[in-house]
Enzyme design. Structure first.
Site, short mmCIF file in Angstrom:
data_model
loop_
_atom_site.label_atom_id
_atom_site.label_comp_id
_atom_site.label_asym_id
_atom_site.label_seq_id
_atom_site.Cartn_x
_atom_site.Cartn_y
_atom_site.Cartn_z
N LEU A 87 29.66 72.43 57.63
CA LEU A 87 30.05 73.21 58.81
C LEU A 87 29.76 72.46 60.10
O LEU A 87 28.80 71.69 60.18
CB LEU A 87 29.29 74.54 58.84
CG LEU A 87 29.58 75.54 57.71
CD1 LEU A 87 28.77 76.80 57.91
CD2 LEU A 87 31.07 75.89 57.66
N LYS A 119 21.00 81.10 57.68
CA LYS A 119 21.28 79.81 57.05
C LYS A 119 20.01 79.29 56.39
O LYS A 119 19.05 78.92 57.06
CB LYS A 119 21.78 78.83 58.12
CG LYS A 119 22.29 77.53 57.57
CD LYS A 119 22.91 76.73 58.70
CE LYS A 119 23.49 75.42 58.22
NZ LYS A 119 22.56 74.58 57.50
S1 IVH Z 1 28.32 79.63 53.96
C1 IVH Z 1 31.83 75.95 54.02
N1 IVH Z 1 25.97 80.68 54.03
O1 IVH Z 1 24.70 75.33 55.21
C2 IVH Z 1 30.43 76.26 53.72
N2 IVH Z 1 26.11 78.33 53.97
O2 IVH Z 1 25.96 73.50 57.26
C3 IVH Z 1 30.17 77.72 53.90
N3 IVH Z 1 23.96 77.19 53.94
O3 IVH Z 1 27.07 73.70 53.23
C4 IVH Z 1 28.79 77.97 53.68
N4 IVH Z 1 22.71 78.99 53.97
O4 IVH Z 1 24.85 74.50 52.09
C5 IVH Z 1 26.67 79.55 53.99
N5 IVH Z 1 23.91 81.76 54.06
C6 IVH Z 1 24.61 80.63 54.03
C7 IVH Z 1 24.00 79.38 53.99
C8 IVH Z 1 24.79 78.25 53.97
C9 IVH Z 1 22.71 77.68 53.93
C10 IVH Z 1 24.29 75.76 53.93
C11 IVH Z 1 25.39 75.41 52.99
C12 IVH Z 1 26.44 74.76 53.85
C13 IVH Z 1 25.67 74.33 55.05
C14 IVH Z 1 26.55 74.25 56.25
#
Ligand code: IVH
Length: 681
Positions: A87, A119
């Site tokens: 992201l 996150k």
């Molecule tokens: S949604 C397209 N939800 O943060 C990826 N990601 O910088 C959509 N991550 O690659 C991810 N907690 O590894 C999502 N609650 C959360 C998350 C999360 C950690 C990580 C994930 C992602 C990265 C993005």
């Protein structure tokens, strides 16, 4: 950062890329944290901003254009069916709004709603279920090819080994992580074995999942939070994805929320960026903001490695990078010169920082700091910001070595260094700035109302004030000659000064700029001396008493160390200071012990806290912290600055933090303001 022309930007971009790539490899491939994630984010953001200014300088190998981490050789490689994206990071409300603006330009008539998720600071994992059975678990790797970590992942109890959906293939993605408690426990065990501690829970989670022996992984107590369903099971929104995931038996973020507007999104971010997140059992490093309507994902598309439908809001970093523009010298009230770095202003943990103390000249040498250097500055809570590291690899060659000063920047007299000390001193007692600070410190410490910095400057510039005793010689008529001083204002100030002729001895001692003698030390000294003197007494009598003491007498006092003793002996051997105390006595200044005296009929002796030791912490409602400490002492109690087994009570206000934890650990009784009030009633 200041504006750069294209040639300067190109040079800076190249350096930043090399540096970021080095840190990235260390962190993602080898689990070594050579630089904090926050500081690295700050460098990436600078690179990103520069590339946005000069888009023609973007190259496919820039760290902004790819997902970090290469698959290690030790596990089998797994090709992801759909790329595991990363992201784009955003750091402010403006950037969140800009993101919405970009989406609205692409889909002008679309109404957007959002889903906000905490996150997790862990490691992204893809899980494949075939006909309801967990078949494969893989790390992200470079986004296309990851590592097969199925055996290890199976040890995580938060991950179901089978799910109720019988589809031939279901893909779930989420974050493997370690909670704070487990992190502390594991690091304690490692320390006991003489092993190096893991820097943070993220490193420990990543390191564990890459263990070849899955028994070891099981012992590490990892957890997993699911955030994405990559198979169509009928979901229309991201929120529904979460609901389905829960039904399938996955842990999802229980604080995650649907937000119907971008303003609501920001509210969510603001809610979690503060102290609230400290109460979570696991680390989070931001908020993932997803557009909720899944049908928009394809329409919005992907730019490079990141989709347009989501961004990651990163909490204000406690570490940032910036440039040192200048080093100035600040003259303290004891004549000590402190070098202070003047920085390119940068926002750290919610406030803009433009100065950071360097403590002393040795520190400049230790850091190998030069003017023009890129540095990492750190700010923890309400602690003053400090420079923790110089990024020497980013030097262009134009940085200048800082020259140690030989003369006072104010009065030009030669500076001197005391043996064994790292500080430089201006010993000129007349040095204006030193004088001014000393006066201000006295005024503030003994709490004389009506003389702030502005008035003080007027008095000094008009030669009305040179030394502390001059304060008590000021007259209404003197002040009336000054610009802006009408009768009433002048009279008020003089009245305030008269009222302050009876001074609390603790405050008086702390107000005199004796090195190492602040309010706490003064209190320790007075606790020892109060019964040996007859109160009230003149400063001169107090002087005679103290100057007759020997080094051993001071050293035997609780809380008084050798440096303080040396400084006390030096101060009380100085004729110049004795003259000041004599003058103050002649001018009618008298000292009160600040402690209550026993009342003859015993019961309510006023010394209700005798023998009890207190620590005061947190934000109090009724009093300033210093006021409460005075109260404790006046009721015969003692005050310490840190919690130890010797402490009887921790008086804890709101947001008491570390000290409360320490008190709980040591079984020190924790009391509220109300309970304290009862004790002295
Ligand atoms: S949604 C397209 N939800 O943060 C990826 N990601 O910088 C959509 N991550 O690659 C991810 N907690 O590894 C999502 N609650 C959360 C998350 C999360 C950690 C990580 C994930 C992602 C990265 C993005």
């Amino acid at each position: 950062m200041s504006f750069m022309n294209k040639t300067e930007a190109q040079a800076r971009i190249l350096k930043l890329r090399q540096e970021i790539d080095f840190y990235r490899e260390q962190y993602h491939v080898y689990d070594r944290e050579v630089i904090s994630p926050a500081a690295l984010d700050s460098l990436k953001h600078e690179l990103y901003t520069l590339e946005q200014q000069y888009p023609e300088l973007i190259t496919p190998n820039s760290p902004t254009q790819r997902v970090a981490g290469r698959a290690l050789e030790k596990f089998a490689k797994v090709e992801h069916q759909s790329r595991m994206l990363s992201l784009e990071d955003v750091f402010s409300w403006e950037e969140i709004r800009d993101w919405e603006g970009r989406m609205k330009r692409i889909l002008p008539n679309q109404k957007f709603d959002y889903y906000c998720e905490l996150k997790m600071d862990g490691l992204a994992i893809s899980l494949i279920y075939e006909y309801g059975v967990l078949k494969q678990a893989a790390t992200r790797g470079d986004g296309f090819v990851g590592e097969d970590v199925t055996q290890n992942i199976k040890t995580i109890e938060a991950i179901p080994l089978s799910i109720s959906d019988p589809s031939p293939r279901v893909e779930v993605r989420g974050e493997a992580f370690i909670d704070k408690k487990t992190f502390v426990r594991l690091n304690r065990e490692r320390a006991a074995e003489g092993l190096e501690a893991f820097a943070n829970p993220r490193n420990l989670a990543a390191g564990s999942i890459r263990q070849l022996d899955s028994n070891l992984v099981a012992a590490r107590g990892l957890s997993f939070m699911a955030y994405g369903l990559f198979t169509d099971l009928g979901q229309k929104t991201h929120q529904e994805e979460h609901q389905i995931l829960q039904k399938l038996g996955f842990r999802t973020g229980k604080h995650d929320e649907h937000c119907s507007s971008i303003e609501a999104v920001w509210k969510f971010c603001e809610k979690w960026k503060g102290a609230k997140r400290e109460n979570l059992p696991y680390e989070i490093d931001g908020v993932v903001i997803m557009t909720n309507n899944l049908s928009l994902y394809e329409k919005l598309g992907v730019v490079g490695k990141t989709p347009r439908y989501a961004v990651a809001y990163k909490f204000p970093a406690v570490e940032k990078t910036t440039i040192v523009k200048e080093i100035v010298l600040q003259l303290g009230r004891t004549g000590a010169l402190t070098p202070v770095a003047i920085l390119d202003p940068v926002e750290v943990a919610g406030s803009t920082i433009s100065r950071a103390t360097l403590h002393n000249f040795e520190e400049i040498k230790r850091l190998d700091l030069r003017l023009g250097d890129t540095v990492i500055i750190q700010k923890a809570g309400d602690v003053i910001p400090k420079i923790v590291q110089v990024l020497t690899n980013l030097r262009s060659g134009k940085e200048k070595i800082f020259k140690m000063p030989s003369h006072c920047p104010n009065c030009e007299s030669e500076l001197s260094q005391k043996p064994g000390e790292v500080l430089l001193y201006c010993l000129n007692k007349k040095c204006f700035s030193k004088q001014r600070r000393a006066l201000l410190h006295f005024i503030k410490t003994v709490e004389i109302d009506g003389i702030g910095e502005k008035n003080l400057d007027v008095f000094v510039e008009n030669n009305l004030l040179d030394s502390i005793d001059d304060l008590y010689q000021l007259a209404v008529g003197d002040l009336l000659t000054l610009p802006g001083f009408a009768e009433k204002k002048a009279q008020n100030i003089i009245d305030n000064l008269r009222n302050k002729k009876q001074l609390n001895a603790v405050k008086f001692l702390a107000a005199l700029n004796i090195r190492h003698v602040g309010i706490e030390t003064a209190r320790d000294l007075l606790e020892q001396w109060r019964d040996q003197l007859t109160w009230p007494l003149s400063p001169l009598d107090f002087w005679k008493f103290i100057s007759a003491l020997k080094s051993e007498d001071f050293l035997s006092i609780n809380g008084i160390g050798e440096n303080t003793v040396a400084s006390l002996l030096e101060y009380f051997a100085d004729d110049h200071q004795e003259k000041l105390w004599r003058k103050l006595s002649d001018l009618g200044v008298r000292l009160a012990s600040g402690f209550r005296t026993f009342s003859p009929n015993g019961k309510n002796s006023g010394m209700t806290l005798a023998g009890k030791r207190f620590v005061v912490t947190g934000t109090l409602e009724k009093w300033q912290r210093e006021e409460v400490k005075d109260l404790i002492v006046s009721f015969g109690g003692k005050v310490s600055s840190s919690v130890s087994a010797k402490v009887d009570y921790l008086l804890a206000g709101a947001e008491a933090g570390q000290k409360r934890l320490q008190a709980e650990k040591l079984g020190v009784k924790i009391i509220t303001e109300g309970e304290f009030l009862q004790m002295i009633k």
